[in-house]
Design a protein around this motif. Structure first.
Motif, mmCIF file in Angstrom:
data_model
loop_
_atom_site.group_PDB
_atom_site.id
_atom_site.type_symbol
_atom_site.label_atom_id
_atom_site.label_comp_id
_atom_site.label_asym_id
_atom_site.label_seq_id
_atom_site.Cartn_x
_atom_site.Cartn_y
_atom_site.Cartn_z
ATOM 1 N N THR A 48 21.800 34.737 -3.862
ATOM 2 C CA THR A 48 21.795 33.289 -4.079
ATOM 3 C C THR A 48 20.439 32.876 -4.648
ATOM 4 N N ILE A 49 20.457 32.053 -5.669
ATOM 5 C CA ILE A 49 19.213 31.566 -6.259
ATOM 6 C C ILE A 49 19.298 30.065 -6.515
ATOM 7 N N ILE A 50 18.133 29.459 -6.649
ATOM 8 C CA ILE A 50 18.026 28.110 -7.196
ATOM 9 C C ILE A 50 17.487 28.270 -8.611
ATOM 10 N N ALA A 51 18.168 27.695 -9.571
ATOM 11 C CA ALA A 51 17.744 27.803 -10.966
ATOM 12 C C ALA A 51 17.723 26.412 -11.582
ATOM 13 N N GLY A 52 16.895 26.249 -12.587
ATOM 14 C CA GLY A 52 16.851 24.946 -13.227
ATOM 15 C C GLY A 52 16.011 24.943 -14.485
ATOM 16 N N PHE A 53 16.158 23.867 -15.246
ATOM 17 C CA PHE A 53 15.330 23.669 -16.430
ATOM 18 C C PHE A 53 14.947 22.205 -16.544
ATOM 19 N N ILE A 54 13.931 21.936 -17.366
ATOM 20 C CA ILE A 54 13.432 20.582 -17.573
ATOM 21 C C ILE A 54 13.629 20.235 -19.039
ATOM 22 N N GLY B 258 17.810 33.098 -0.881
ATOM 23 C CA GLY B 258 18.628 33.762 0.115
ATOM 24 C C GLY B 258 17.844 34.763 0.944
ATOM 25 N N SER B 259 18.567 35.494 1.780
ATOM 26 C CA SER B 259 17.946 36.468 2.679
ATOM 27 C C SER B 259 18.103 37.901 2.180
ATOM 28 N N VAL B 260 18.783 38.075 1.051
ATOM 29 C CA VAL B 260 18.970 39.410 0.482
ATOM 30 C C VAL B 260 18.514 39.396 -0.972
ATOM 31 N N LYS B 261 18.331 40.575 -1.530
ATOM 32 C CA LYS B 261 17.902 40.694 -2.913
ATOM 33 C C LYS B 261 18.945 40.056 -3.842
ATOM 34 N N ALA B 262 18.476 39.291 -4.814
ATOM 35 C CA ALA B 262 19.357 38.704 -5.820
ATOM 36 C C ALA B 262 19.306 39.560 -7.083
ATOM 37 N N LYS B 263 20.472 39.759 -7.698
ATOM 38 C CA LYS B 263 20.569 40.554 -8.919
ATOM 39 C C LYS B 263 21.211 39.716 -10.002
ATOM 40 N N LEU B 264 20.622 39.738 -11.198
ATOM 41 C CA LEU B 264 21.116 38.909 -12.293
ATOM 42 C C LEU B 264 21.186 39.692 -13.590
ATOM 43 N N LEU B 265 22.065 39.231 -14.463
ATOM 44 C CA LEU B 265 22.065 39.636 -15.859
ATOM 45 C C LEU B 265 21.748 38.396 -16.680
ATOM 46 N N ALA B 266 20.836 38.540 -17.615
ATOM 47 C CA ALA B 266 20.476 37.423 -18.484
ATOM 48 C C ALA B 266 20.686 37.836 -19.931
ATOM 49 N N SER B 267 21.455 37.031 -20.653
ATOM 50 C CA SER B 267 21.702 37.287 -22.065
ATOM 51 C C SER B 267 20.959 36.243 -22.892
ATOM 52 N N PHE B 268 20.474 36.660 -24.073
ATOM 53 C CA PHE B 268 19.715 35.771 -24.940
ATOM 54 C C PHE B 268 20.348 35.711 -26.325
ATOM 55 N N SER B 269 20.126 34.596 -26.995
ATOM 56 C CA SER B 269 20.693 34.404 -28.339
ATOM 57 C C SER B 269 19.765 34.944 -29.420
#
Length: 211
Positions: A118-124, A155-166
């Motif tokens: 679980t993550i908190i993500a955001g942009f400005i 969260g309380s466990v490791k978060a894993k993500l895939l990030a794709s770019f244009s």
């Protein structure tokens, strides 16, 4: 400029801007420098199926650093097959409490998919409005090109993500490092940031800046 010259100019411009349509792919030849349009193509006679397969995510590294994250990039320098295709990908892990500090990718839009955790993500936005969201596994979020954004593992466990770019090479600039990891004189930075010069010097020491 005559009408014929204008016509020829637009034909020439069109041929460059649509160069990706002239061949199926352009696996980068990293022996040559990168230009504005990317790397020159590897000879087709030397291209194999292995050029299109990436195994760099097998070893994502460890998260024992100040921001508690690890990144395994699949940009053009690591995966030459993405050259000219307008795409790249990164696998990342965030330990509990880990974060990607506020940063920007000047060369591409980012799309992340949370695989675990679980993550908190955001942009400005450019109008200084913040868009933030709690993301869980199999949820995704877009960060438009050039905008400041961040991710934090809440969260309380490791978060894993895939990030794709244009972009095959989107670039990255972390704001705190850009502000305080540079060699700009502290008194000037005080004036342009409205931060007391003593505090500027403390921050420069923290982020490796000088002057």
């Amino acid at each position: 400029m005559t009408l014929l010259q204008v016509f020829l100019f637009f034909i020439l411009f069109s041929s460059f801007s649509n160069a990706d349509l002239l061949q199926d792919f352009c696996v980068a030849d990293l022996n040559f420098p990168q230009g504005l349009a990317g790397y020159p193509c590897k000879s087709l006679s030397n291209v194999t199926v292995d050029d299109f397969v990436f195994t760099g995510f097998r070893n994502p590294g460890n998260t024992s650093n100040i921001n508690m994250f690890s990144v395994a990039p699949g940009f053009v320098a690591q995966w030459p097959a993405v050259n000219g295709l307008g795409i790249s990908v990164v696998y990342a892990e965030l330990a509990p409490g880990g974060r990607f500090p506020v940063h920007t990718h000047p060369g591409g839009t980012e799309l992340i998919v949370v695989i675990e955790g679980t993550i908190i993500a955001g942009f400005i936005s450019s109008s200084n409005k913040a868009y933030t969201k709690k993301l869980e596994a199999y949820e995704a979020m877009i960060f438009p090109q050039g905008l400041l954004h961040f991710q934090v593992n809440t969260g309380s466990v490791k978060a894993k993500l895939l990030a794709s770019f244009s972009s095959p090479n989107p670039g990255v600039q972390t704001i705190s490092t850009a502000l305080f990891g540079n060699d700009l004189a502290s008194d000037i930075l005080e004036q342009v940031s409205s931060i007391d010069v003593a505090e500027v010097k403390k921050l420069k020491a923290m982020f490796g800046g000088t002057n």
